[in-house]
Design a protein around this motif. Structure first.
Motif, PDB file in Angstrom:
ATOM      1  N   ARG A 106      43.194  30.334  30.022  1.00 44.89           N
ATOM      2  CA  ARG A 106      43.579  31.132  28.861  1.00 44.89           C
ATOM      3  C   ARG A 106      42.834  30.778  27.580  1.00 44.89           C
ATOM      4  O   ARG A 106      42.687  31.617  26.688  1.00 44.89           O
ATOM      5  N   VAL A 107      42.360  29.536  27.487  1.00 45.72           N
ATOM      6  CA  VAL A 107      41.633  29.110  26.282  1.00 45.72           C
ATOM      7  C   VAL A 107      40.122  29.079  26.542  1.00 45.72           C
ATOM      8  O   VAL A 107      39.342  29.686  25.817  1.00 45.72           O
ATOM      9  N   ASP A 108      39.737  28.370  27.602  1.00 45.65           N
ATOM     10  CA  ASP A 108      38.306  28.235  27.898  1.00 45.65           C
ATOM     11  C   ASP A 108      37.745  29.423  28.662  1.00 45.65           C
ATOM     12  O   ASP A 108      36.528  29.600  28.716  1.00 45.65           O
ATOM     13  N   ASN A 109      38.643  30.228  29.290  1.00 46.14           N
ATOM     14  CA  ASN A 109      38.234  31.424  30.031  1.00 46.14           C
ATOM     15  C   ASN A 109      37.170  31.101  31.092  1.00 46.14           C
ATOM     16  O   ASN A 109      36.144  31.759  31.202  1.00 46.14           O
ATOM     17  N   MET A 110      37.438  30.070  31.875  1.00 48.03           N
ATOM     18  CA  MET A 110      36.501  29.644  32.917  1.00 48.03           C
ATOM     19  C   MET A 110      36.662  30.475  34.180  1.00 48.03           C
ATOM     20  O   MET A 110      37.740  30.998  34.461  1.00 48.03           O
ATOM     21  N   ALA A 111      35.595  30.560  34.952  1.00 51.80           N
ATOM     22  CA  ALA A 111      35.657  31.214  36.249  1.00 51.80           C
ATOM     23  C   ALA A 111      36.435  30.328  37.218  1.00 51.80           C
ATOM     24  O   ALA A 111      36.429  29.094  37.087  1.00 51.80           O
ATOM     25  N   PRO A 112      37.112  30.914  38.194  1.00 54.59           N
ATOM     26  CA  PRO A 112      37.869  30.109  39.160  1.00 54.59           C
ATOM     27  C   PRO A 112      37.037  29.025  39.835  1.00 54.59           C
ATOM     28  O   PRO A 112      37.511  27.909  40.050  1.00 54.59           O
ATOM     29  N   SER A 113      35.795  29.329  40.161  1.00 59.53           N
ATOM     30  CA  SER A 113      34.940  28.325  40.809  1.00 59.53           C
ATOM     31  C   SER A 113      34.679  27.148  39.885  1.00 59.53           C
ATOM     32  O   SER A 113      34.653  25.986  40.328  1.00 59.53           O
ATOM     33  N   GLU A 173      50.050  36.987  34.358  1.00 64.35           N
ATOM     34  CA  GLU A 173      50.339  36.440  33.027  1.00 64.35           C
ATOM     35  C   GLU A 173      49.079  35.880  32.386  1.00 64.35           C
ATOM     36  O   GLU A 173      48.842  36.083  31.181  1.00 64.35           O
ATOM     37  N   ASP A 174      48.257  35.167  33.175  1.00 63.94           N
ATOM     38  CA  ASP A 174      46.991  34.645  32.656  1.00 63.94           C
ATOM     39  C   ASP A 174      46.122  35.801  32.166  1.00 63.94           C
ATOM     40  O   ASP A 174      45.529  35.746  31.082  1.00 63.94           O
ATOM     41  N   GLY A 175      46.049  36.856  32.991  1.00 62.01           N
ATOM     42  CA  GLY A 175      45.226  38.011  32.640  1.00 62.01           C
ATOM     43  C   GLY A 175      45.670  38.669  31.359  1.00 62.01           C
ATOM     44  O   GLY A 175      44.839  39.079  30.530  1.00 62.01           O
ATOM     45  N   ALA A 176      46.976  38.764  31.172  1.00 57.34           N
ATOM     46  CA  ALA A 176      47.503  39.402  29.959  1.00 57.34           C
ATOM     47  C   ALA A 176      47.114  38.609  28.712  1.00 57.34           C
ATOM     48  O   ALA A 176      46.742  39.187  27.684  1.00 57.34           O
ATOM     49  N   VAL A 177      47.203  37.284  28.811  1.00 58.15           N
ATOM     50  CA  VAL A 177      46.843  36.432  27.665  1.00 58.15           C
ATOM     51  C   VAL A 177      45.366  36.562  27.347  1.00 58.15           C
ATOM     52  O   VAL A 177      44.959  36.673  26.186  1.00 58.15           O
ATOM     53  N   VAL A 178      44.531  36.554  28.387  1.00 58.86           N
ATOM     54  CA  VAL A 178      43.082  36.648  28.190  1.00 58.86           C
ATOM     55  C   VAL A 178      42.703  37.981  27.559  1.00 58.86           C
ATOM     56  O   VAL A 178      41.858  38.051  26.656  1.00 58.86           O
ATOM     57  N   THR A 214      44.399  39.818  25.547  1.00 58.78           N
ATOM     58  CA  THR A 214      44.759  39.879  24.124  1.00 58.78           C
ATOM     59  C   THR A 214      43.669  39.272  23.254  1.00 58.78           C
ATOM     60  O   THR A 214      43.625  39.509  22.050  1.00 58.78           O
ATOM     61  N   GLN A 215      42.786  38.470  23.858  1.00 57.74           N
ATOM     62  CA  GLN A 215      41.676  37.841  23.126  1.00 57.74           C
ATOM     63  C   GLN A 215      40.383  38.636  23.293  1.00 57.74           C
ATOM     64  O   GLN A 215      39.301  38.165  22.929  1.00 57.74           O
ATOM     65  N   ASN A 216      40.510  39.825  23.886  1.00 51.42           N
ATOM     66  CA  ASN A 216      39.354  40.686  24.142  1.00 51.42           C
ATOM     67  C   ASN A 216      38.324  39.997  25.041  1.00 51.42           C
ATOM     68  O   ASN A 216      37.105  40.137  24.856  1.00 51.42           O
ATOM     69  N   LYS A 217      38.823  39.257  25.996  1.00 43.28           N
ATOM     70  CA  LYS A 217      37.961  38.591  26.971  1.00 43.28           C
ATOM     71  C   LYS A 217      38.217  39.180  28.357  1.00 43.28           C
ATOM     72  O   LYS A 217      39.229  39.846  28.589  1.00 43.28           O
ATOM     73  N   LEU A 218      37.307  38.922  29.256  1.00 45.09           N
ATOM     74  CA  LEU A 218      37.438  39.420  30.618  1.00 45.09           C
ATOM     75  C   LEU A 218      38.143  38.396  31.499  1.00 45.09           C
ATOM     76  O   LEU A 218      37.956  37.190  31.337  1.00 45.09           O
ATOM     77  N   VAL A 219      38.935  38.882  32.443  1.00 46.47           N
ATOM     78  CA  VAL A 219      39.560  38.009  33.434  1.00 46.47           C
ATOM     79  C   VAL A 219      38.487  37.606  34.436  1.00 46.47           C
ATOM     80  O   VAL A 219      37.874  38.457  35.090  1.00 46.47           O
ATOM     81  N   LYS A 220      38.223  36.308  34.549  1.00 50.00           N
ATOM     82  CA  LYS A 220      37.146  35.826  35.405  1.00 50.00           C
ATOM     83  C   LYS A 220      37.572  35.837  36.873  1.00 50.00           C
ATOM     84  O   LYS A 220      38.698  35.484  37.216  1.00 50.00           O
ATOM     85  N   VAL A 221      36.651  36.260  37.716  1.00 50.31           N
ATOM     86  CA  VAL A 221      36.873  36.223  39.164  1.00 50.31           C
ATOM     87  C   VAL A 221      35.650  35.591  39.804  1.00 50.31           C
ATOM     88  O   VAL A 221      34.553  35.570  39.228  1.00 50.31           O
ATOM     89  N   ASP A 222      35.816  35.060  41.006  1.00 53.27           N
ATOM     90  CA  ASP A 222      34.693  34.489  41.736  1.00 53.27           C
ATOM     91  C   ASP A 222      33.759  35.605  42.187  1.00 53.27           C
ATOM     92  O   ASP A 222      34.207  36.636  42.705  1.00 53.27           O
TER      93      ASP A 222
END
Length: 348
Positions: free
Chosen positions: A71-78, A120-125, A127-135
């Protein structure tokens, strides 16, 4: 008491060499021989948790850290798995060393898919105008026509629709690296850091003594790889002008990396290696673009070579893993459908 900065008397007598997270990581780094990538990961974590007591490390702490990476660093799952894996191995060592401050490694209690973003993680991300990271699981293959087109560019032919051929520094080395990649499934860094004494054409093998995952392995050479190597060696030894004065005097196979000195700090060595990797990646991106190979990267050649091992040989998954250096059998499961297709052709 520890959280309040008070060390009980009974702990003073049996005090570990470390009582904080960063001290534990530092002790682990000192006492273990780790691969460069893991050292870098742990170095960043050591800076993150300076002076934080090990007693804070529990399951809730682990969940909070993973939540922060999403939610803060917006890292990819990998990437999250890489960080967790590195620290989990460090904490395993702390636990087995008999530390009274960390009796259980909470990172080993995390559920499957802990690194995947939930709703829930996706919703928070978002709100910051960021993309939900996927592998991203790349499955780009190199077609026969594309392979021929790349070879034409490497041979100095003018790309279609352009006025002149590409200028390729150390063109014979560039061409040989391409051939070696699709014949061996080796990683780029494993190849451009090769020394001549690692290549044994008599035994048809290349010995890798230091790889990405820290293990040693022997890579068998196909007849095509041996032919390409011998042709490349002949061009260098003949003083081919395209090699710009490069010789084998340093013992290196390729001209881009000259080895690291014993007095050179690891950080400087890693920076130089990253710069070589970046330089070569850009060079091949130009080549693939000129050959009209859309969305092809150099790392895709490793995928292509691994796919060919499944398609063209009867080697077991374990044997192929020994060649490619994959330590996680789940990674090789991506290629299972290739062998299934070959088997299907044998049925009535």
């Amino acid at each position: 008491m520890l959280d309040a900065g008070i060390v009980p008397d009974e702990l003073i007598a049996q005090r570990d060499a470390f009582i904080s997270i960063d001290e534990a990581i530092r002790a682990y780094l000192t006492s273990h021989s780790l691969v460069t990538s893991e050292i870098a990961l742990l170095g960043r974590l050591m800076d993150r948790w300076k002076k934080e007591p090990l007693t804070l490390v529990n399951y809730q702490w682990a969940e909070s850290w993973i939540r922060s990476m999403k939610r803060v660093d917006n890292m990819a799952p990998s990437t999250i798995r890489h960080y967790v894996g590195a620290l989990a191995r460090c904490f395993d060592w702390v636990v087995t060393s008999g530390s009274t401050l960390l009796p259980v490694n909470p990172l080993r209690l995390l559920p499957k898919r802990y690194a995947t973003y939930n709703a829930e993680d996706g919703a928070v991300v978002k709100t910051q105008n960021k993309l939900v990271k996927v592998d991203v699981c790349r499955d780009r293959r190199l077609s026969v026509d594309e392979e021929s087109a790349v070879r034409r560019i490497l041979a100095g032919h003018k790309p279609e629709g352009r006025q002149r051929a590409l200028t390729l520094h150390y063109a014979p080395a560039i061409a040989f690296l391409f051939e070696l990649a699709i014949e061996s499934a080796m990683r780029m860094r494993e190849m451009y850091t090769l020394t001549l004494d690692q290549v044994d054409t008599g035994r048809r093998t290349i010995f890798l003594d230091k790889t990405k995952n820290g293990s040693k392995r022997q890579v068998p050479m196909t007849s095509i790889a041996i032919g390409a190597f011998e042709s490349y060696v002949a061009r260098v030894q003949s003083g081919d002008l395209a090699m710009q004065g490069f010789t084998f005097a340093s013992g290196m196979v390729f001209p881009w990396w000259h080895g690291s000195k014993n007095t050179e700090p690891d950080a400087i060595r890693d920076l130089n290696l990253r710069n070589v990797t970046l330089q070569l990646s850009r060079q091949y991106a130009r080549i693939f673009d000129a050959a009209a190979c859309v969305n092809l990267t150099f790392h895709d050649l490793r995928h292509e070579a691994t796919s060919r091992l499944f398609e063209k040989t009867s080697l077991s998954d374990l044997q192929i893993a020994k060649i490619t250096g994959h330590t996680d059998p789940r990674v090789l499961m991506r290629y299972a459908n290739l062998r299934g297709s070959e088997l299907a052709r044998m049925l009535w």
